[in-house]
Design a protein around this motif. Sequence first.
Motif, PDB file in Angstrom:
ATOM      1  N   VAL A  11       0.861  -1.187   0.000  1.00 64.07           N
ATOM      2  CA  VAL A  11       0.000   0.000   0.000  1.00 64.07           C
ATOM      3  C   VAL A  11       0.893   1.231   0.000  1.00 64.07           C
ATOM      4  O   VAL A  11       1.513   1.562   1.013  1.00 64.07           O
ATOM      5  CB  VAL A  11      -0.920   0.007   1.235  1.00 64.07           C
ATOM      6  N   PRO A  12       0.996   1.909  -1.143  1.00 63.35           N
ATOM      7  CA  PRO A  12       1.758   3.164  -1.182  1.00 63.35           C
ATOM      8  C   PRO A  12       0.824   4.345  -0.956  1.00 63.35           C
ATOM      9  O   PRO A  12      -0.246   4.420  -1.563  1.00 63.35           O
ATOM     10  CB  PRO A  12       2.307   3.164  -2.623  1.00 63.35           C
ATOM     11  N   VAL A  13       1.211   5.251  -0.077  1.00 66.14           N
ATOM     12  CA  VAL A  13       0.401   6.440   0.192  1.00 66.14           C
ATOM     13  C   VAL A  13       1.311   7.639   0.387  1.00 66.14           C
ATOM     14  O   VAL A  13       2.507   7.494   0.670  1.00 66.14           O
ATOM     15  CB  VAL A  13      -0.481   6.270   1.455  1.00 66.14           C
ATOM     16  N   PHE A  14       0.701   8.825   0.245  1.00 68.53           N
ATOM     17  CA  PHE A  14       1.443  10.049   0.525  1.00 68.53           C
ATOM     18  C   PHE A  14       1.257  10.434   1.990  1.00 68.53           C
ATOM     19  O   PHE A  14       0.243  10.107   2.626  1.00 68.53           O
ATOM     20  CB  PHE A  14       0.975  11.175  -0.391  1.00 68.53           C
ATOM     21  N   GLU A  15       2.239  11.142   2.477  1.00 63.62           N
ATOM     22  CA  GLU A  15       2.195  11.602   3.865  1.00 63.62           C
ATOM     23  C   GLU A  15       0.936  12.428   4.108  1.00 63.62           C
ATOM     24  O   GLU A  15       0.495  13.184   3.236  1.00 63.62           O
ATOM     25  CB  GLU A  15       3.440  12.435   4.169  1.00 63.62           C
ATOM     26  N   GLU A  16       0.341  12.250   5.279  1.00 65.10           N
ATOM     27  CA  GLU A  16      -0.867  12.914   5.759  1.00 65.10           C
ATOM     28  C   GLU A  16      -2.141  12.385   5.113  1.00 65.10           C
ATOM     29  O   GLU A  16      -3.235  12.861   5.443  1.00 65.10           O
ATOM     30  CB  GLU A  16      -0.784  14.432   5.589  1.00 65.10           C
ATOM     31  N   ALA A  17      -2.040  11.418   4.246  1.00 60.49           N
ATOM     32  CA  ALA A  17      -3.234  10.791   3.669  1.00 60.49           C
ATOM     33  C   ALA A  17      -3.755   9.720   4.624  1.00 60.49           C
ATOM     34  O   ALA A  17      -2.998   9.190   5.440  1.00 60.49           O
ATOM     35  CB  ALA A  17      -2.905  10.175   2.318  1.00 60.49           C
ATOM     36  N   PRO A  18      -5.041   9.381   4.525  1.00 58.20           N
ATOM     37  CA  PRO A  18      -5.565   8.269   5.327  1.00 58.20           C
ATOM     38  C   PRO A  18      -5.171   6.928   4.698  1.00 58.20           C
ATOM     39  O   PRO A  18      -4.891   6.850   3.505  1.00 58.20           O
ATOM     40  CB  PRO A  18      -7.077   8.478   5.259  1.00 58.20           C
ATOM     41  N   VAL A  19      -5.173   5.895   5.521  1.00 58.87           N
ATOM     42  CA  VAL A  19      -4.813   4.579   5.019  1.00 58.87           C
ATOM     43  C   VAL A  19      -5.666   3.511   5.703  1.00 58.87           C
ATOM     44  O   VAL A  19      -6.080   3.678   6.864  1.00 58.87           O
ATOM     45  CB  VAL A  19      -3.320   4.280   5.234  1.00 58.87           C
ATOM     46  N   GLU A  20      -5.958   2.453   4.970  1.00 58.62           N
ATOM     47  CA  GLU A  20      -6.638   1.291   5.532  1.00 58.62           C
ATOM     48  C   GLU A  20      -5.908   0.042   5.049  1.00 58.62           C
ATOM     49  O   GLU A  20      -5.710  -0.141   3.845  1.00 58.62           O
ATOM     50  CB  GLU A  20      -8.103   1.234   5.090  1.00 58.62           C
ATOM     51  N   LEU A  21      -5.514  -0.790   5.972  1.00 54.47           N
ATOM     52  CA  LEU A  21      -4.897  -2.082   5.661  1.00 54.47           C
ATOM     53  C   LEU A  21      -5.916  -3.153   6.023  1.00 54.47           C
ATOM     54  O   LEU A  21      -6.349  -3.244   7.171  1.00 54.47           O
ATOM     55  CB  LEU A  21      -3.604  -2.270   6.473  1.00 54.47           C
ATOM     56  N   ARG A  22      -6.252  -3.964   5.034  1.00 52.59           N
ATOM     57  CA  ARG A  22      -7.365  -4.887   5.210  1.00 52.59           C
ATOM     58  C   ARG A  22      -6.923  -6.266   5.677  1.00 52.59           C
ATOM     59  O   ARG A  22      -5.895  -6.787   5.244  1.00 52.59           O
ATOM     60  CB  ARG A  22      -8.147  -4.997   3.903  1.00 52.59           C
ATOM     61  N   PRO A  79      -6.012   7.917  10.142  1.00 44.52           N
ATOM     62  CA  PRO A  79      -6.552   9.040   9.375  1.00 44.52           C
ATOM     63  C   PRO A  79      -5.481   9.883   8.673  1.00 44.52           C
ATOM     64  O   PRO A  79      -5.778  10.523   7.663  1.00 44.52           O
ATOM     65  CB  PRO A  79      -7.307   9.864  10.420  1.00 44.52           C
ATOM     66  N   SER A  80      -4.257   9.857   9.195  1.00 43.39           N
ATOM     67  CA  SER A  80      -3.202  10.683   8.606  1.00 43.39           C
ATOM     68  C   SER A  80      -1.848  10.022   8.897  1.00 43.39           C
ATOM     69  O   SER A  80      -1.427   9.970  10.049  1.00 43.39           O
ATOM     70  CB  SER A  80      -3.239  12.096   9.196  1.00 43.39           C
ATOM     71  N   VAL A  81      -1.206   9.516   7.868  1.00 44.91           N
ATOM     72  CA  VAL A  81       0.034   8.767   8.089  1.00 44.91           C
ATOM     73  C   VAL A  81       1.260   9.667   8.007  1.00 44.91           C
ATOM     74  O   VAL A  81       1.229  10.737   7.391  1.00 44.91           O
ATOM     75  CB  VAL A  81       0.181   7.610   7.086  1.00 44.91           C
TER      76      VAL A  81
END
Lengths: 112, 114
Positions: A11-22, A79-81
């Motif tokens: 799961v690649p995300v940008f900083e301060e974005a929300p994330v969900e790991l299923r 909510p914010s990585v």
Amino acid sequence: AQSVTQLDSQVPVFEEAPVELRCNYSSSVSVYLFWYVQYPNQGLQLLLKYLSGSTLVESINGFEAEFNKSQTSFHLRKPSVHISDTAEYFCAVDQAGTALIFGKGTTLSVSS
Amino acid sequence: SAVISQKPSRDICQRGTSLTIQCQVDSQVTMMFWYRQQPGQSLTLIATANQGSEATYESGFVIDKFPISRPNLTFSTLTVSNMSPEDSSIYLCSVYSPRQGGYTFGSGTRLTVV
């Protein structure tokens, strides 16, 4: 037999974005559920766990997971990585102390 | 929660030799578990070790290859026998603490077989 499926290997995300790991599990009896985190070249650390009671559990660094019995899921959310959240995350299931069974892991990569 | 001391932290071994990994727990525990984490993979349970009885091995793991001892309630060893490069992994021990309702892991042994 118990099993754990982590639906996303990366799961690649940008900083301060929300994330969900299923995470989904299969078991015919009541189970305990865990999320562990492994930072690069480090050991395994417990992030949070569900044993009983409230279905929403939280960790001290802003992660939370919700136990959903009907959907047999225990998804991890934030909510914010931050960049520092980059790590491997493992979901695991246990049937009252009989041993942890781990999912294959999800690599969370946070970039700026 | 329980504190586990695992030794050695890492080793490089020649193929065909054996390595014994030790785990010492600071409190008495009924069940100890041994896991393997192959490079880039998740943790796989090797066996469950109870004091005073033979270890219970998971499918794909056999006692001749991974003999385990559990002489008392605070100590266990795992031996990786007749090693090959495919045995290169991190090996971890773990204990269950009913009081905490969770598991504690040793820091792991990083084994490289050459």
